[in-house]
Design an enzyme around this catalytic site. Structure first.
Site, PDB file in Angstrom:
ATOM      1  N   HIS A 263       5.192  -8.211  -5.721  1.00 17.40           N
ATOM      2  CA  HIS A 263       5.621  -7.077  -4.890  1.00 17.40           C
ATOM      3  C   HIS A 263       7.144  -6.922  -4.917  1.00 17.40           C
ATOM      4  O   HIS A 263       7.726  -6.306  -4.020  1.00 17.40           O
ATOM      5  CB  HIS A 263       5.224  -7.235  -3.412  1.00 17.40           C
ATOM      6  CG  HIS A 263       3.758  -7.048  -3.128  1.00 17.40           C
ATOM      7  ND1 HIS A 263       3.141  -7.714  -2.092  1.00 17.40           N
ATOM      8  CD2 HIS A 263       2.818  -6.280  -3.701  1.00 17.40           C
ATOM      9  CE1 HIS A 263       1.859  -7.358  -2.045  1.00 17.40           C
ATOM     10  NE2 HIS A 263       1.639  -6.493  -3.026  1.00 17.40           N
TER      11      HIS A 263
ATOM     12  N   ASN B  84       1.175   2.799 -14.372  1.00 11.04           N
ATOM     13  CA  ASN B  84       0.641   1.548 -13.841  1.00 11.04           C
ATOM     14  C   ASN B  84      -0.746   1.382 -14.445  1.00 11.04           C
ATOM     15  O   ASN B  84      -1.710   1.985 -13.995  1.00 11.04           O
ATOM     16  CB  ASN B  84       0.581   1.631 -12.312  1.00 11.04           C
ATOM     17  CG  ASN B  84       0.104   0.329 -11.681  1.00 11.04           C
ATOM     18  OD1 ASN B  84      -0.318  -0.599 -12.369  1.00 11.04           O
ATOM     19  ND2 ASN B  84       0.155   0.263 -10.364  1.00 11.04           N
TER      20      ASN B  84
ATOM     21  N   GLU C  53       3.262   0.544   7.510  1.00  4.87           N
ATOM     22  CA  GLU C  53       3.799   1.889   7.759  1.00  4.87           C
ATOM     23  C   GLU C  53       2.984   2.668   8.776  1.00  4.87           C
ATOM     24  O   GLU C  53       3.483   3.582   9.416  1.00  4.87           O
ATOM     25  CB  GLU C  53       3.849   2.687   6.437  1.00  4.87           C
ATOM     26  CG  GLU C  53       4.876   2.158   5.456  1.00  4.87           C
ATOM     27  CD  GLU C  53       4.739   2.797   4.067  1.00  4.87           C
ATOM     28  OE1 GLU C  53       4.273   3.951   3.972  1.00  4.87           O
ATOM     29  OE2 GLU C  53       5.094   2.129   3.084  1.00  4.87           O
ATOM     30  N   ASN C  54       1.667   2.318   8.879  1.00  2.69           N
ATOM     31  CA  ASN C  54       0.763   3.200   9.628  1.00  2.69           C
ATOM     32  C   ASN C  54       0.180   2.667  10.921  1.00  2.69           C
ATOM     33  O   ASN C  54      -0.423   3.421  11.670  1.00  2.69           O
ATOM     34  CB  ASN C  54      -0.393   3.624   8.724  1.00  2.69           C
ATOM     35  CG  ASN C  54       0.084   4.460   7.562  1.00  2.69           C
ATOM     36  OD1 ASN C  54       0.746   5.471   7.751  1.00  2.69           O
ATOM     37  ND2 ASN C  54      -0.209   4.016   6.350  1.00  2.69           N
TER      38      ASN C  54
ATOM     39  N   VAL D 145      -0.565  -0.896   5.942  1.00  3.14           N
ATOM     40  CA  VAL D 145      -0.685  -1.366   7.320  1.00  3.14           C
ATOM     41  C   VAL D 145       0.676  -1.296   8.024  1.00  3.14           C
ATOM     42  O   VAL D 145       0.784  -0.801   9.152  1.00  3.14           O
ATOM     43  CB  VAL D 145      -1.213  -2.820   7.356  1.00  3.14           C
ATOM     44  CG1 VAL D 145      -1.255  -3.354   8.775  1.00  3.14           C
ATOM     45  CG2 VAL D 145      -2.592  -2.903   6.699  1.00  3.14           C
TER      46      VAL D 145
ATOM     47  N   ARG E 126      -8.221 -11.342  -0.206  1.00  2.00           N
ATOM     48  CA  ARG E 126      -7.689 -12.643  -0.641  1.00  2.00           C
ATOM     49  C   ARG E 126      -7.387 -13.540   0.543  1.00  2.00           C
ATOM     50  O   ARG E 126      -6.894 -13.076   1.573  1.00  2.00           O
ATOM     51  CB  ARG E 126      -6.401 -12.440  -1.445  1.00  2.00           C
ATOM     52  CG  ARG E 126      -6.632 -11.963  -2.849  1.00  2.00           C
ATOM     53  CD  ARG E 126      -5.310 -11.664  -3.543  1.00  2.00           C
ATOM     54  NE  ARG E 126      -5.231 -10.260  -3.893  1.00  2.00           N
ATOM     55  CZ  ARG E 126      -4.092  -9.605  -4.107  1.00  2.00           C
ATOM     56  NH1 ARG E 126      -2.937 -10.221  -3.989  1.00  2.00           N
ATOM     57  NH2 ARG E 126      -4.117  -8.333  -4.421  1.00  2.00           N
TER      58      ARG E 126
ATOM     59  N   ARG F   7      -8.328  -0.586   9.030  1.00  5.43           N
ATOM     60  CA  ARG F   7      -8.764   0.406  10.024  1.00  5.43           C
ATOM     61  C   ARG F   7     -10.120   0.019  10.606  1.00  5.43           C
ATOM     62  O   ARG F   7     -10.344   0.108  11.815  1.00  5.43           O
ATOM     63  CB  ARG F   7      -8.826   1.804   9.400  1.00  5.43           C
ATOM     64  CG  ARG F   7      -7.443   2.409   9.244  1.00  5.43           C
ATOM     65  CD  ARG F   7      -7.447   3.576   8.302  1.00  5.43           C
ATOM     66  NE  ARG F   7      -7.746   3.130   6.937  1.00  5.43           N
ATOM     67  CZ  ARG F   7      -7.396   3.789   5.841  1.00  5.43           C
ATOM     68  NH1 ARG F   7      -6.767   4.934   5.942  1.00  5.43           N
ATOM     69  NH2 ARG F   7      -7.695   3.316   4.650  1.00  5.43           N
TER      70      ARG F   7
ATOM     71  N   GLY G 284      -2.941  -5.898  -0.635  1.00  2.00           N
ATOM     72  CA  GLY G 284      -2.263  -7.147  -0.925  1.00  2.00           C
ATOM     73  C   GLY G 284      -1.117  -7.240   0.071  1.00  2.00           C
ATOM     74  O   GLY G 284      -0.609  -6.215   0.501  1.00  2.00           O
TER      75      GLY G 284
ATOM     76  N   ARG H 226       4.909  -0.510 -14.953  1.00  2.00           N
ATOM     77  CA  ARG H 226       4.778  -1.633 -14.035  1.00  2.00           C
ATOM     78  C   ARG H 226       4.130  -2.795 -14.785  1.00  2.00           C
ATOM     79  O   ARG H 226       3.058  -2.634 -15.374  1.00  2.00           O
ATOM     80  CB  ARG H 226       3.904  -1.248 -12.853  1.00  2.00           C
ATOM     81  CG  ARG H 226       3.667  -2.406 -11.935  1.00  2.00           C
ATOM     82  CD  ARG H 226       2.775  -2.049 -10.786  1.00  2.00           C
ATOM     83  NE  ARG H 226       2.653  -3.212  -9.924  1.00  2.00           N
ATOM     84  CZ  ARG H 226       1.497  -3.664  -9.455  1.00  2.00           C
ATOM     85  NH1 ARG H 226       0.379  -3.053  -9.742  1.00  2.00           N
ATOM     86  NH2 ARG H 226       1.470  -4.725  -8.691  1.00  2.00           N
TER      87      ARG H 226
ATOM     88  N   GLU I 225       7.060   2.452  -4.760  1.00  2.00           N
ATOM     89  CA  GLU I 225       7.224   1.647  -5.971  1.00  2.00           C
ATOM     90  C   GLU I 225       7.437   2.526  -7.200  1.00  2.00           C
ATOM     91  O   GLU I 225       8.202   2.170  -8.102  1.00  2.00           O
ATOM     92  CB  GLU I 225       6.020   0.714  -6.149  1.00  2.00           C
ATOM     93  CG  GLU I 225       6.012  -0.375  -5.078  1.00  2.00           C
ATOM     94  CD  GLU I 225       4.756  -1.226  -5.074  1.00  2.00           C
ATOM     95  OE1 GLU I 225       4.745  -2.240  -5.768  1.00  2.00           O
ATOM     96  OE2 GLU I 225       3.789  -0.873  -4.375  1.00  2.00           O
TER      97      GLU I 225
HETATM   98  P1  ADP Z   1      -2.445  -1.318  -1.762  1.00  2.00           P
HETATM   99  O1  ADP Z   1      -2.106  -2.765  -1.698  1.00  2.00           O
HETATM  100  O2  ADP Z   1      -3.816  -1.061  -2.303  1.00  2.00           O
HETATM  101  O3  ADP Z   1      -1.355  -0.448  -2.332  1.00  2.00           O
HETATM  102  P2  ADP Z   1      -1.829   0.042   0.744  1.00  2.00           P
HETATM  103  O4  ADP Z   1      -0.399  -0.279   0.851  1.00  2.00           O
HETATM  104  O5  ADP Z   1      -2.211   1.440   0.438  1.00  2.00           O
HETATM  105  O6  ADP Z   1      -2.598  -0.946  -0.224  1.00  2.00           O
HETATM  106  O7  ADP Z   1      -2.537  -0.384   2.109  1.00  2.00           O
HETATM  107  C1  ADP Z   1      -3.916  -0.317   2.290  1.00  2.00           C
HETATM  108  C2  ADP Z   1      -4.256  -0.884   3.643  1.00  2.00           C
HETATM  109  O8  ADP Z   1      -3.584  -0.142   4.672  1.00  2.00           O
HETATM  110  C3  ADP Z   1      -5.739  -0.819   3.976  1.00  2.00           C
HETATM  111  O9  ADP Z   1      -6.185  -2.057   4.520  1.00  2.00           O
HETATM  112  C4  ADP Z   1      -5.803   0.242   5.057  1.00  2.00           C
HETATM  113  O10 ADP Z   1      -6.834   0.014   5.954  1.00  2.00           O
HETATM  114  C5  ADP Z   1      -4.474   0.056   5.734  1.00  2.00           C
HETATM  115  N1  ADP Z   1      -4.119   1.214   6.559  1.00  2.00           N
HETATM  116  C6  ADP Z   1      -3.794   2.463   6.179  1.00  2.00           C
HETATM  117  N2  ADP Z   1      -3.594   3.247   7.272  1.00  2.00           N
HETATM  118  C7  ADP Z   1      -3.819   2.471   8.361  1.00  2.00           C
HETATM  119  C8  ADP Z   1      -3.796   2.677   9.779  1.00  2.00           C
HETATM  120  N3  ADP Z   1      -3.489   3.854  10.306  1.00  2.00           N
HETATM  121  N4  ADP Z   1      -4.088   1.619  10.567  1.00  2.00           N
HETATM  122  C9  ADP Z   1      -4.399   0.421  10.063  1.00  2.00           C
HETATM  123  N5  ADP Z   1      -4.440   0.160   8.753  1.00  2.00           N
HETATM  124  C10 ADP Z   1      -4.156   1.173   7.909  1.00  2.00           C
END
Ligand code: ADP
Length: 380
Positions: A162, A12, A315-316, A313, A223, A266, A194, A73, A366
């Site tokens: 995406h 990438n 997943e977490n 966001v 964005r 976060r 994103g 990519r 990905e």
């Molecule tokens: P990218 O688009 O850079 O690949 P990611 O898929 O890694 O991004 O997502 C990044 C976002 O996920 C960030 O805004 C981060 O704050 C958020 N994130 C990661 N873990 C958590 C969590 N436990 N709670 C809330 N947001 C989270």
């Protein structure tokens, strides 16, 4: 150690960085991964992309022998690319032609392709496009209502991004549900830095929130997502902002960052929990926009089997998943607080038993998806 015949090198490439991963498509494991940064900058990791790629290969050592393919990519495939494609001179030329649609990304992706082909000339190189999955959208979904000549001449339409993630997650969701993808109506929410949302009917993207560029749609880290296009005209005329200033405003200083002061979810949730009004509004706008699209896509799909959350966001954050769907219980859409709160890295169902629509969390990958597509095309 796996047999070498199942390894794909995934690249990438950005304008000043190369992110890479060596993936074993048989075990689905990342054997190793890394990042070359600040390419071409004083004190950076490499003088240029070829130099950077040489360093990566030295790092990989023996692990790079017997590669099945190199998967690249590429952000924008325009209308030319509807599937992963083996890179040839003609393909490079076509990717160059669509660079006008992604002037920051495609040239950087191409620099990575050229560098990798220079150092790995005997391995098939495969380009995997972020836009390709969405090429199944109907004209009604991808056409912007502007002068058709202008649109045609400049390639102005919705493309969506995406795609690699949306397609991968949809496939995993079908596996998890034990129902063929062809029979499912899905809404996939890719919520990372994103963010985009896609309506997937029978495995085909029928609508997606990103547009000509990844700026349209949901509220993202920096964005803006959707706005009245006249906002640009207004700011140009009334505030004297230039095209570059507007570009920076909407792509780099808007979204969660613009609304709350931080682009990281976060920080935003923590601030909102502590009573920060701007952060609370940022979350409200973020969730309002998601629900707007969920409702719209429900109508486009004419039914719904599952809503799928993925990326950082999605997943977490149990809190943000619940917020995103709050108030949609009347559609059969809800999360079970206990299951939603449980931590896991597996694909899982978080809706209550017997819910009208399944709500899932499916981690995206990905790199694995690119590796698989590249291996399939290279005939592995
Ligand atoms: P990218 O688009 O850079 O690949 P990611 O898929 O890694 O991004 O997502 C990044 C976002 O996920 C960030 O805004 C981060 O704050 C958020 N994130 C990661 N873990 C958590 C969590 N436990 N709670 C809330 N947001 C989270």
């Amino acid at each position: 150690m796996s047999a070498p015949g199942t390894r794909v090198f995934v690249v990438n490439s950005g304008s000043s960085s190369i992110k890479y991963q060596l993936v074993d498509v048989a075990t689905e494991e990342a054997i190793l991964s890394g990042l070359v940064e600040r390419i071409g900058e004083p004190g950076g990791d490499a003088a240029d992309h070829v130099d950077g790629m040489r360093r990566v290969l030295a790092e990989l050592g023996d692990a790079a022998t017997g590669l099945v393919a190199v998967g690249h990519r590429v952000v924008h495939g325009g209308e030319a690319f509807t599937a992963p494609t083996v890179v040839t001179d003609a393909v490079i030329e076509q990717i160059e032609q669509v660079s006008m649609l992604a002037p920051l990304h495609n040239p950087a992706n191409l620099a990575g392709i050229r560098a990798a082909m220079a150092v790995l000339p005997d391995v098939p190189h495969v380009a995997v496009f972020d836009t390709a999955f969405h090429q199944t959208m109907a004209p009604a979904a991808y056409t912007y209502a502007i002068d058709r000549e202008v649109a045609r001449e400049h390639g102005v339409r919705r493309y969506g991004f995406h795609g690699t993630s949306h397609a991968f997650v949809a496939g995993r969701a079908a596996e998890h549900l034990g129902v063929p993808l062809e029979q499912l109506k899905l809404i996939v929410l890719h919520l990372g830095n994103g963010a985009s949302i896609t309506a997937i009917d029978g495995g085909r993207s029928i609508d997606t929130s990103m547009g000509l560029t990844p700026l349209q749609g949901l509220v993202m880290g920096t964005r803006s997502g959707d706005l009245d296009p006249a906002v640009l005209l207004h700011l140009h005329r009334q505030a004297g902002m230039s095209v570059d200033e507007l570009d920076a405003l909407l792509n780099k200083r808007s979204g969660l960052l613009g609304l709350s002061g931080s682009a990281d979810m976060r920080d935003v949730t923590k601030a909102a929990d502590e009573g920060d009004r701007d952060a609370a509004l940022a979350l409200d706008v973020w969730a309002h926009r998601i629900r707007h699209y969920v409702g719209a896509y429900l109508a486009q799909l004419g039914g719904l089997d599952a809503v799928v959350f993925t990326a950082g966001v999605g997943e977490n954050s149990p809190q943000l998943r619940a917020l995103a769907l709050a108030g949609l219980e009347f559609l059969g859409l809800e999360v079970d607080p206990e299951v939603n709160a449980a931590r896991s890295r597996a694909a899982r169902t978080i809706s209550p038993e017997g819910a009208g629509v399944a709500v899932l969390v499916v981690p995206t990958n990905e790199e694995l998806s690119i590796a698989r597509q590249a291996a399939a095309l290279a005939g592995a």
